[in-house]
Scaffold this motif. Structure first.
Motif, PDB file in Angstrom:
ATOM      1  N   ALA A 197       0.832  -1.208   0.000  1.00  0.00           N
ATOM      2  CA  ALA A 197       0.000   0.000   0.000  1.00  0.00           C
ATOM      3  C   ALA A 197       0.869   1.261   0.000  1.00  0.00           C
ATOM      4  N   ASN A 216      -0.835   4.621  -1.248  1.00  0.00           N
ATOM      5  CA  ASN A 216      -2.053   4.598  -0.420  1.00  0.00           C
ATOM      6  C   ASN A 216      -1.655   4.721   1.052  1.00  0.00           C
ATOM      7  N   GLU A 265      -4.152   3.806   3.961  1.00  0.00           N
ATOM      8  CA  GLU A 265      -4.342   2.353   4.045  1.00  0.00           C
ATOM      9  C   GLU A 265      -3.110   1.691   4.659  1.00  0.00           C
TER      10      GLU A 265
END
Length: 488
Positions: free
Chosen positions: A264, A269, A272
């Motif tokens: 992630a 991200n 996340e």
């Protein structure tokens, strides 16, 4: 050991002469065994005692002699079998009972050992070696009890101490060694734990407990793939090994969650990744090294998300878990730099440079030291309210605004305290402008060098020079609290 002939019984063949011949031959082999035993050639002694037993398998002393030899060869399980056979053949065989007790004790079975020594004392109440060995057996039972309490309280140092004392008498007890190795691993003393477990596996490659400890060491050293292999092997040897099953499950879960977080992060991200690293940290609080890395990883994500205070705290947690974790010190130092906590940054970079004297670490330390030095001076950019990359024009505009704001004439009607404060600010504004409007001075200031002492700045002269005009200047009131600047 040859003086232990307790029974001359042999198998009774049909021919009495043949019986005597076998007995003589067996006795000859025993004498040869004794001679080699005295010379400490235990392998040959074992060979001749075995031949004597083959000739006369119902003679207790032959088994007693071979048991003594096997004990010298550290083959205690075989020695136990021989000594048990000896006392089965002759229940009054004192040395047989004593040897059986010593084998039980060396293998860590204190209860069985105590029974053997008590039997010796029944036969010979004043037998001092048996009295001493009985005390040793009782001591081991007490150390086992203390170790059990220590393990429940997670006082692993106490358990190691107890097992070391117990192993002085029970030197071949794999159970004690494994418990010691497990506690060494839980204390982070992985090399010692590995060494103990490896010694056991050399003698018994199928020992599930030792395989589990080897896996535990690798797991705690963040070698998770290898650790899983050992846990699986331990479960193959001991399918009901609960600790190995739990450790295997934790290791797999930890690896999966950490890899998800890494993936992630690489994909950008960050929210996340932060959540996944947080989840991973709940899996096994005992895995110090992996958790230190997870905290550091979360700190990296935190800094990307501008959660700098949280990132600093995560780095500190990583360092508390692993004080040798350089990456965590570097990450925390960078966060300190980003939050202008330069003293803390210098301290961390100093620690890093003391540990790893690389050019890169030296450079980082110098930059932090320079920023610290600069932070202790007046920040002329803050005084004028401009960014550090402000243009010449922006600096002039800022001076124009601030000089008018803090000019003493503007505050002539204020209290003495306010007048004094505004005069100080007016002087600082002039000082800042003098430095930042001069390319040479600005360059030296920006690079952290000390400026030449030009004496006191005359803020009024700077003001006059900036605003110019032959007729001077004054502030006039246009109403309560309102002033306008007027050239003469």
């Amino acid at each position: 050991p040859g003086s232990e002939m307790a029974s001359d019984e042999c198998d009774s063949p049909m021919d009495p002469e043949s019986d005597e011949e076998l007995e003589r031959e067996a006795e000859g082999f025993k004498e040869q065994g004794n001679a080699f035993y005295i010379k400490k050639n235990y392998a040959e002694a074992f060979h001749f005692y075995t031949r004597a037993i083959d000739m006369c398998p119902k003679n207790a002393s032959y088994y007693g002699n071979r048991a003594a030899t096997l004990m010298m060869l550290s083959r205690y399980r075989e020695a136990l079998e021989d000594s048990q056979q000896a006392v089965r053949l002759d229940d009054t065989f004192v040395k047989g009972h004593l040897r059986e007790g010593k084998c039980h004790l060396t293998l860590g079975n204190s209860m069985a050992a105590s029974r053997c020594f008590q039997k010796v004392l029944e036969l010979e109440p004043d037998h001092s070696p048996a009295q001493q060995e009985l005390k040793n057996a009782e001591s081991i039972l007490e150390y086992e009890r203390m170790a059990e309490i220590g393990f429940e309280k997670r006082d692993f140092r106490m358990v190691v101490y107890c097992m070391d004392r117990a192993l002085e008498s029970a030197s071949a007890c794999h159970r004690f060694k494994v418990l010691k190795a497990e506690c060494l691993a839980l204390l982070g003393r992985y090399a010692e734990a590995q060494s103990v477990a490896s010694d056991i596996l050399r003698m018994d490659s199928t020992n599930g407990d030792a395989l589990y400890v080897r896996g535990l060491c690798l797991y705690y050293e963040d070698c998770i793939d290898k650790a899983v292999q050992f846990f699986i092997q331990a479960l193959r040897m001991a399918p009901d090994h609960e600790k190995a099953r739990l450790a295997c499950r934790n290791a797999k879960a930890l690896k999966a969650k950490k890899e998800e977080g890494n993936r992630a992060f690489k994909e950008g991200n960050f929210e996340e990744a932060y959540s996944l690293y947080t989840d991973a940290l709940t899996i096994d609080p005992n895995n110090i090294k992996t958790n230190a890395k997870l905290y550091c990883n979360r700190a990296t994500v935190g800094s990307k998300l501008k959660k700098l205070e949280q990132a600093i705290e995560d780095c500190s947690k990583a360092i508390r878990l692993d004080n040798s974790y350089i990456k965590a010190f570097l990450r925390r130092a960078q966060c300190y730099m980003d939050t202008e906590m330069y003293e803390e940054a210098v301290r961390d970079y100093e620690k890093v440079y003391q540990t790893e004297k690389t050019k890169e670490h030296k450079h980082l330390l110098k930059v932090a030291q320079l920023e610290l030095k600069k932070s202790k001076r007046k920040d002329y950019y803050k005084v004028l309210g401009v960014e550090k990359n402000a243009s010449e024009d922006e600096i002039k505009k800022a001076y124009h605004k601030r000089a008018l704001m803090h000019h003493p004439d503007r505050h002539s009607g204020a209290s003495a305290e306010v007048q004094k404060e505004e005069e100080k600010k007016f002087k600082e504004v002039g000082e800042a402008f003098t430095v930042l409007s001069d390319p040479k001075k600005k360059s030296r200031y920006d690079s952290g060098h000390d400026l030449e002492d030009d004496g006191d700045f005359d803020a009024n002269n700077i003001f006059k020079a900036f605003f110019g005009g032959p007729g001077g200047f004054s502030f006039e009131a246009s109403g309560p609290g309102n002033y306008f600047f007027q050239f003469g």
